[in-house]
Design a protein around this motif. Structure first.
Motif, PDB file in Angstrom:
ATOM      1  N   PHE A  87       0.808  -1.234   0.000  1.00  0.00           N
ATOM      2  CA  PHE A  87       0.000   0.000   0.000  1.00  0.00           C
ATOM      3  C   PHE A  87       0.834   1.274   0.000  1.00  0.00           C
ATOM      4  O   PHE A  87       0.277   2.368  -0.074  1.00  0.00           O
ATOM      5  N   SER A 135       8.255   2.978  16.506  1.00  0.00           N
ATOM      6  CA  SER A 135       8.664   2.913  15.093  1.00  0.00           C
ATOM      7  C   SER A 135       8.071   4.066  14.286  1.00  0.00           C
ATOM      8  O   SER A 135       7.931   3.960  13.060  1.00  0.00           O
ATOM      9  N   CYS A 139       7.064   3.451  10.239  1.00  0.00           N
ATOM     10  CA  CYS A 139       5.823   2.684  10.025  1.00  0.00           C
ATOM     11  C   CYS A 139       4.743   3.568   9.421  1.00  0.00           C
ATOM     12  O   CYS A 139       4.875   4.786   9.364  1.00  0.00           O
ATOM     13  N   THR A 140       3.652   2.936   8.977  1.00  0.00           N
ATOM     14  CA  THR A 140       2.544   3.693   8.376  1.00  0.00           C
ATOM     15  C   THR A 140       1.318   3.688   9.283  1.00  0.00           C
ATOM     16  O   THR A 140       1.206   2.863  10.196  1.00  0.00           O
ATOM     17  N   GLY A 143      -0.638   0.250   8.983  1.00  0.00           N
ATOM     18  CA  GLY A 143      -0.116  -0.795   9.861  1.00  0.00           C
ATOM     19  C   GLY A 143      -0.509  -0.524  11.309  1.00  0.00           C
ATOM     20  O   GLY A 143      -0.824  -1.443  12.066  1.00  0.00           O
ATOM     21  N   ALA A 146      -4.159  -1.577  11.573  1.00  0.00           N
ATOM     22  CA  ALA A 146      -4.339  -3.028  11.439  1.00  0.00           C
ATOM     23  C   ALA A 146      -3.736  -3.787  12.618  1.00  0.00           C
ATOM     24  O   ALA A 146      -4.128  -4.919  12.898  1.00  0.00           O
ATOM     25  N   GLY A 255     -10.210  -8.012   5.647  1.00  0.00           N
ATOM     26  CA  GLY A 255     -10.366  -7.226   4.424  1.00  0.00           C
ATOM     27  C   GLY A 255      -9.239  -6.217   4.319  1.00  0.00           C
ATOM     28  O   GLY A 255      -8.292  -6.253   5.111  1.00  0.00           O
TER      29      GLY A 255
HETATM   30  C1  LIG Z   1      12.009  -0.509  15.747  1.00  0.00           C
HETATM   31  C2  LIG Z   1      10.575  -0.903  15.941  1.00  0.00           C
HETATM   32  C3  LIG Z   1       9.874  -0.388  17.017  1.00  0.00           C
HETATM   33  C4  LIG Z   1       8.530  -0.722  17.193  1.00  0.00           C
HETATM   34  N1  LIG Z   1       7.848  -0.166  18.228  1.00  0.00           N
HETATM   35  C5  LIG Z   1       6.526  -0.392  18.376  1.00  0.00           C
HETATM   36  C6  LIG Z   1       5.781   0.228  19.430  1.00  0.00           C
HETATM   37  O1  LIG Z   1       6.298   1.001  20.237  1.00  0.00           O
HETATM   38  N2  LIG Z   1       4.461  -0.039  19.510  1.00  0.00           N
HETATM   39  C7  LIG Z   1       3.830  -0.845  18.610  1.00  0.00           C
HETATM   40  O2  LIG Z   1       2.618  -1.021  18.723  1.00  0.00           O
HETATM   41  N3  LIG Z   1       4.519  -1.444  17.612  1.00  0.00           N
HETATM   42  C8  LIG Z   1       5.829  -1.245  17.451  1.00  0.00           C
HETATM   43  N4  LIG Z   1       6.514  -1.838  16.423  1.00  0.00           N
HETATM   44  C9  LIG Z   1       5.807  -2.729  15.479  1.00  0.00           C
HETATM   45  C10 LIG Z   1       5.314  -2.014  14.190  1.00  0.00           C
HETATM   46  O3  LIG Z   1       6.162  -0.972  13.844  1.00  0.00           O
HETATM   47  C11 LIG Z   1       3.883  -1.493  14.325  1.00  0.00           C
HETATM   48  O4  LIG Z   1       2.989  -2.554  14.498  1.00  0.00           O
HETATM   49  C12 LIG Z   1       3.447  -0.670  13.077  1.00  0.00           C
HETATM   50  O5  LIG Z   1       2.254   0.004  13.353  1.00  0.00           O
HETATM   51  C13 LIG Z   1       3.303  -1.506  11.827  1.00  0.00           C
HETATM   52  O6  LIG Z   1       3.137  -0.621  10.735  1.00  0.00           O
HETATM   53  P1  LIG Z   1       3.623  -1.000   9.261  1.00  0.00           P
HETATM   54  O7  LIG Z   1       3.222   0.114   8.377  1.00  0.00           O
HETATM   55  O8  LIG Z   1       5.043  -1.362   9.263  1.00  0.00           O
HETATM   56  O9  LIG Z   1       2.693  -2.281   8.991  1.00  0.00           O
HETATM   57  P2  LIG Z   1       3.072  -3.657   8.282  1.00  0.00           P
HETATM   58  O10 LIG Z   1       4.189  -4.299   8.996  1.00  0.00           O
HETATM   59  O11 LIG Z   1       3.218  -3.454   6.824  1.00  0.00           O
HETATM   60  O12 LIG Z   1       1.726  -4.473   8.537  1.00  0.00           O
HETATM   61  C14 LIG Z   1       1.244  -4.726   9.821  1.00  0.00           C
HETATM   62  C15 LIG Z   1      -0.059  -5.526   9.740  1.00  0.00           C
HETATM   63  O13 LIG Z   1      -1.068  -4.696   9.180  1.00  0.00           O
HETATM   64  C16 LIG Z   1      -1.646  -5.297   8.033  1.00  0.00           C
HETATM   65  N5  LIG Z   1      -1.928  -4.219   7.076  1.00  0.00           N
HETATM   66  C17 LIG Z   1      -1.052  -3.313   6.573  1.00  0.00           C
HETATM   67  N6  LIG Z   1      -1.687  -2.488   5.726  1.00  0.00           N
HETATM   68  C18 LIG Z   1      -2.989  -2.881   5.686  1.00  0.00           C
HETATM   69  C19 LIG Z   1      -4.142  -2.450   4.942  1.00  0.00           C
HETATM   70  N7  LIG Z   1      -4.093  -1.436   4.090  1.00  0.00           N
HETATM   71  N8  LIG Z   1      -5.298  -3.121   5.125  1.00  0.00           N
HETATM   72  C20 LIG Z   1      -5.385  -4.165   6.000  1.00  0.00           C
HETATM   73  N9  LIG Z   1      -4.335  -4.611   6.704  1.00  0.00           N
HETATM   74  C21 LIG Z   1      -3.154  -3.970   6.550  1.00  0.00           C
HETATM   75  C22 LIG Z   1      -0.605  -6.292   7.534  1.00  0.00           C
HETATM   76  O14 LIG Z   1      -1.203  -7.365   6.831  1.00  0.00           O
HETATM   77  C23 LIG Z   1       0.036  -6.746   8.834  1.00  0.00           C
HETATM   78  O15 LIG Z   1      -0.708  -7.799   9.386  1.00  0.00           O
HETATM   79  C24 LIG Z   1       7.881  -1.581  16.259  1.00  0.00           C
HETATM   80  C25 LIG Z   1       8.609  -2.111  15.194  1.00  0.00           C
HETATM   81  C26 LIG Z   1       9.931  -1.777  15.027  1.00  0.00           C
HETATM   82  C27 LIG Z   1      10.670  -2.342  13.855  1.00  0.00           C
END
Ligand SMILES: Cc1cc2nc3c(=O)[nH]c(=O)nc-3n(C[C@H](O)[C@H](O)[C@H](O)COP(=O)(O)OP(=O)(O)OC[C@H]3O[C@@H](n4cnc5c(N)ncnc54)[C@H](O)[C@@H]3O)c2cc1C
Length: 551
Positions: A87, A135, A139-140, A143, A146, A255
């Motif tokens: 996305f 993150s 991150c987006t 994410g 979701a 979805g």
């Molecule tokens: C250094 C580091 C620190 C972190 N710290 C935290 C923290 O403090 N707190 C925390 O909660 N998390 C943390 N995380 C985990 C992560 O960053 C979060 O969960 C973040 O919100 C994920 O976003 P993303 O864009 O990378 O999603 P992705 O990794 O791309 O996807 C996450 C999930 O969402 C789903 N998804 C993505 N886009 C859509 C869409 N359009 N429709 C439906 N489903 C979708 C995917 O299938 C997947 O299951 C950390 C990770 C790292 C690497």
């Protein structure tokens, strides 16, 4: 079969080895290679892809669609072996950000927008989406929705589910729908529809009505939770019925999210930190209980590893900081001194106090610091003098896991017991037991950071997976730690979610009855199991271990 997609999708499709490799990883311990990566251009593309998958599924049972945004998930959530929908290339527009006096606002945004870019737009109107994770730079918002992400401000403001007002989603029938809160009349209207949407509402209302008390009593007694489907948030008090709340935290299994309407808050103008240095973890539980009495806005923790990494890799961190990098670097001199002289504390705690005026923030600190000193006279404390100095501590906290991921040599960061949470009152009893369990594996090194005020700790072991003995620790220690967490009525994941690593433990956490309700939810939305199979329901530890990235 993937070739058929080319005729119906305007966005790009890739089966290049490099691209597949790239999308086979996230920040978890897993590696799952997909067949193709698709960059859908618009909602029309998504509808066509879903309809295509639904038509082809009977003949190709392994076909599935898995949404991916920035791929920073720590659980294997965006990994699967069929089609990955990225996305970030096209679903990356921030819509209107509107202030709603006196102290809030609303923003509409597409799921592939990086949180850091979204925040620039909201802060321009002095508004904030406060559940951002550590993150936040990588991150987006898709994410975050979701996964029901949380972060440093969740202690005061809660997780993402609290801020999602509305979602646009493409469901398994290939149509786009808007999910938001419905009153009784609007719900009755939806239920009367003789179409897929009507069926989803009818069956979901029936499922919740028939199991109302069981569902409410399954809600863990903790301040944050991302495990399972958030069924208890759909129809609280049988007033507003809101399926958007169920979609939050569902990891793309129900979805595809195409647009998000977030509620925003107005951040306080002034912020100061009370920093507490611990040379041994014994007083941690009681200390946390004491500090939360003063209602800090954030109360975070990071260990000596994070501090050392931040100093060692300061140039890497500075690359991302445009202004004031040099003077910020100077602020790290005391930590450099600590490292040279060998006086690095085992754990650093940062409690943030905020106010509309500087004196409001100061007043809170003036109560909290003496109370800590009185109860724990031997602890060293410090109050930050400037925003730059405070930024130094935030950097060490936010960057700890990322630095570890990129700089640990010969080992993996291994998030598998990375997100446990209990009630804060249980901490003094829980923490020593957790430490004892991990201590049963003498060679296991690990780091600790997290959200102390929420009693939510990120324990990240560092492991070499080429050694089979190390691989065996994953299911064994997970089982032990989760047994302990559940003994204290906690949750196996506060904010990182289930993914490949924790779906096998959902039945243990919630029991068979609730777990089977999760299965029914999945079948109501996605009867053909097209969306991100193997997450939230129907996967076991053998599958998880088969996905382990051993390189
Ligand atoms: C250094 C580091 C620190 C972190 N710290 C935290 C923290 O403090 N707190 C925390 O909660 N998390 C943390 N995380 C985990 C992560 O960053 C979060 O969960 C973040 O919100 C994920 O976003 P993303 O864009 O990378 O999603 P992705 O990794 O791309 O996807 C996450 C999930 O969402 C789903 N998804 C993505 N886009 C859509 C869409 N359009 N429709 C439906 N489903 C979708 C995917 O299938 C997947 O299951 C950390 C990770 C790292 C690497």
């Amino acid at each position: 079969m993937i070739e058929d997609l080319r005729g119906i999708v305007k966005g790009e499709i890739s089966i290049e080895e490099e691209e597949l490799k790239n999308k086979s990883r996230d920040a978890s311990i897993f590696e799952v290679k997909p067949e193709a990566v698709v960059y859908p251009k618009d909602v029309e593309d998504l509808k066509n892809i879903v309809s295509w998958a639904s038509e082809c599924k009977a003949e190709n049972p392994n076909l599935s669609l898995t949404a991916r945004s920035a791929g920073t998930d720590m659980t294997g959530g965006p990994l699967n072996d069929s089609v990955i929908l990225d996305f970030t290339r096209y679903f990356n527009r921030v819509g209107e950000v509107t202030a709603i006096p006196p102290d809030g606002g609303i923003a509409v945004v597409e799921p592939g927008v990086y949180y850091r870019d979204f925040e620039k737009e909201t802060l321009a109107k002095n508004l904030l989406m406060p559940s951002y994770p550590a993150s936040r730079e990588i991150c987006t918002v898709g994410g975050m929705a979701a996964n029901n992400s949380g972060g440093e401000k969740s202690l005061r403001f809660g997780q993402t589910v609290r801020y999602v007002e509305e979602l646009a989603v493409v469901l398994s029938d290939g149509n786009e729908y808007t999910l938001h809160g419905l009153d009784q009349n609007e719900l009755a209207q939806k239920i009367s529809q003789q179409d897929f949407e009507g069926e989803v509402y009818r069956r979901m209302r029936g499922l919740i009505e028939d199991n109302y008390d069981v569902i409410l009593s399954a809600k863990p007694d903790v301040t944050k939770n991302s495990a399972g489907y958030l069924l208890w948030d759909v129809w609280p008090n049988r007033e507003t019925f809101n399926l958007a709340k169920l979609f939050v935290g569902s990891q793309g299994t129900l979805g595809l999210i195409t647009k998000i309407k977030f509620r925003l808050i107005r951040p306080k103008k002034y912020s100061k930190l009370l920093v507490i240095f611990l040379n041994d973890l014994a007083p941690l539980g009681e200390l946390v209980k004491e500090v939360v009495k003063f209602k800090p806005e954030s109360f975070e923790a990071f260990d000596d590893q994070a501090l050392k990494l931040a100093v060692k890799f300061l140039p890497d961190i500075m690359k991302n900081i445009k202004t004031g990098a040099f003077s910020l670097a100077l602020k790290f001199l005391p930590e450099l001194g600590m490292m040279i002289m060998g006086g690095v504390p085992e754990l650093v705690l940062i409690a943030e106090f905020t106010g509309e005026t500087e004196s409001e923030a100061d007043d809170k600190l003036k109560m909290a610091e003496p109370a800590v000193k009185k109860k724990f006279p031997s602890l060293k404390t410090h109050i930050t003098r400037s925003l730059e100095e405070a930024e130094k501590y935030w950097i060490m906290r936010r960057e700890s896991f990322n630095l570890l991921r990129h700089h640990v040599q010969g080992k993996h960061t291994a998030p598998f017991i990375d997100d446990v949470i209990v009630h804060v009152d249980q901490l003094p009893e829980f923490l020593p037991r957790l430490k004892d369990l991990i201590g049963q594996y003498p060679g296991l090194t690990y780091t600790v950071a997290g959200h102390a005020g929420d009693a939510n700790f990120h324990v990240i072991p560092l492991m070499d997976f080429s050694d089979e003995a190390n691989q065996r620790i994953i299911p064994e220690l997970s089982e032990k730690v989760y047994d302990l967490v559940l003994k204290y009525n906690g949750s196996i994941t506060a904010e990182h979610n289930d993914g490949i690593i924790r779906t096998p433990f959902l039945e243990k956490m919630y029991g068979k009855e609730i777990y089977e309700l999760f299965g029914r939810v999945k079948r109501i939305f996605d009867p053909e199991n097209i969306f991100n199979p193997g997450k939230k329901y129907g996967a076991n530890m053998n599958y998880a271990m088969s996905c382990l990235n051993k390189n």
